[in-house]
Enzyme design. Structure first.
Site, PDB file in Angstrom:
ATOM      1  N   SER A 105      -4.377  -1.685   0.905  1.00 21.14           N
ATOM      2  CA  SER A 105      -3.606  -1.015  -0.149  1.00 21.14           C
ATOM      3  C   SER A 105      -4.474  -0.526  -1.308  1.00 21.14           C
ATOM      4  O   SER A 105      -3.979   0.108  -2.219  1.00 21.14           O
ATOM      5  CB  SER A 105      -2.615  -2.013  -0.728  1.00 21.14           C
ATOM      6  OG  SER A 105      -3.357  -3.111  -1.245  1.00 21.14           O
ATOM      7  N   ARG A 106      -5.745  -0.852  -1.268  1.00 20.18           N
ATOM      8  CA  ARG A 106      -6.663  -0.612  -2.392  1.00 20.18           C
ATOM      9  C   ARG A 106      -6.388  -1.548  -3.565  1.00 20.18           C
ATOM     10  O   ARG A 106      -7.028  -1.454  -4.598  1.00 20.18           O
ATOM     11  CB  ARG A 106      -6.638   0.828  -2.914  1.00 20.18           C
ATOM     12  CG  ARG A 106      -6.814   1.863  -1.861  1.00 20.18           C
ATOM     13  CD  ARG A 106      -8.237   2.371  -1.832  1.00 20.18           C
ATOM     14  NE  ARG A 106      -8.457   3.058  -0.563  1.00 20.18           N
ATOM     15  CZ  ARG A 106      -9.616   3.517  -0.174  1.00 20.18           C
ATOM     16  NH1 ARG A 106     -10.660   3.337  -0.945  1.00 20.18           N
ATOM     17  NH2 ARG A 106      -9.763   4.106   0.965  1.00 20.18           N
TER      18      ARG A 106
END
Ligand SMILES: Cc1cc2nc3c(=O)[nH]c(=O)nc-3n(C[C@H](O)[C@H](O)[C@H](O)COP(=O)(O)O)c2cc1C
Length: 218
Positions: free
Chosen positions: A196-197
């Protein structure tokens, strides 16, 4: 990299992202966590998982970085070996602050370490020096690390000179200008990449002799 190493790397790829992060409590010891991550890196098939970037600063505050190999670590710190006359060593003599960086790409992990250095005891450096293969021992004598080469042949001539000089000795003598630096950390940050970063950052800071931990925004 041979086929088996490539396969191991492929199998490991992204595992760090998929694996749950360890439960961190106020009791968590950053050295134990480092040991677990270092073991994961060794098992992953990455070439030279013990390689790390070290950064030093000169007297004008100009930082410089280069790779070295982590040779030992324990609760006392992280040790690498080098020439004490090299640029990095000269900079550390004047400013003992250093930062280390490991990046284990297939695990999507990095570890940042900040601290201060001191030289390892001579006996420890000697022991490590003599554990190296003969070629590396001669190389340590031959290289005036970080000094300008005057001619193309200079290094080969120096290597030959020391080979001849020590040819009849049972053991190559230990060069006093070569040895270890031990990094005593005061900050260690574990970074775990997330799909998802929204990556995880777990930081350990030494306060009044004990470690406290907290998390940072990615
Ligand atoms: C993967 C890797 C590992 C290295 N390991 C060491 C090491 O353990 N000790 C060392 O003195 N140089 C090592 N080097 C060479 C250094 O990066 C550097 O070129 C050298 O130490 C001179 O740096 P300086 O002029 O900044 O002192 C390594 C280089 C690479 C790419």
């Amino acid at each position: 990299m041979n086929v088996i190493e490539k396969l191991r790397c492929l199998l490991t790829f992204g595992q760090g992202v998929a694996l749950p992060l360890p439960n961190i409590s106020s009791e968590t010891d950053p050295f134990t966590l480092f040991e677990q991550w270092f073991d994961d890196a060794k098992k992953s098939g990455i070439l030279l998982p013990e390689s790390m970037s070290i950064s030093t600063c000169n007297d004008k505050g100009q930082p410089s970085s280069r790779m070295v190999l982590l040779k030992e670590f324990n609760q006392e710190g992280f040790v690498f070996y080098t020439n004490y006359g090299s640029r990095k060593s000269q900079e550390l003599e004047n400013n003992n602050k250093i930062s280390l960086l490991f990046h284990w790409n297939v695990l999507q992990r990095q570890v940042r370490i900040e601290g201060e250095v001191c030289k390892t005891p001579v006996e420890q450096s000697k022991k490590y020096f003599h554990s190296r293969d003969q070629g590396s021992q001669i190389g340590a004598w031959a290289s005036k690390q970080s000094s300008q080469l005057t001619t193309e042949k200079e290094l080969q001539q120096r290597e030959q000179y020391y080979k001849d000089k020590f040819a009849t000795l049972e053991q190559i003598p230990y060069p006093e200008f070569w040895g270890g630096w031990q990094v005593k950390p005061n900050y260690i940050e574990f970074w775990q990449g997330r799909a998802s970063r929204l990556h995880d950052r777990i930081c350990f800071k030494k306060q009044d002799g004990s470690w406290e931990n907290f998390k940072l925004h990615p």
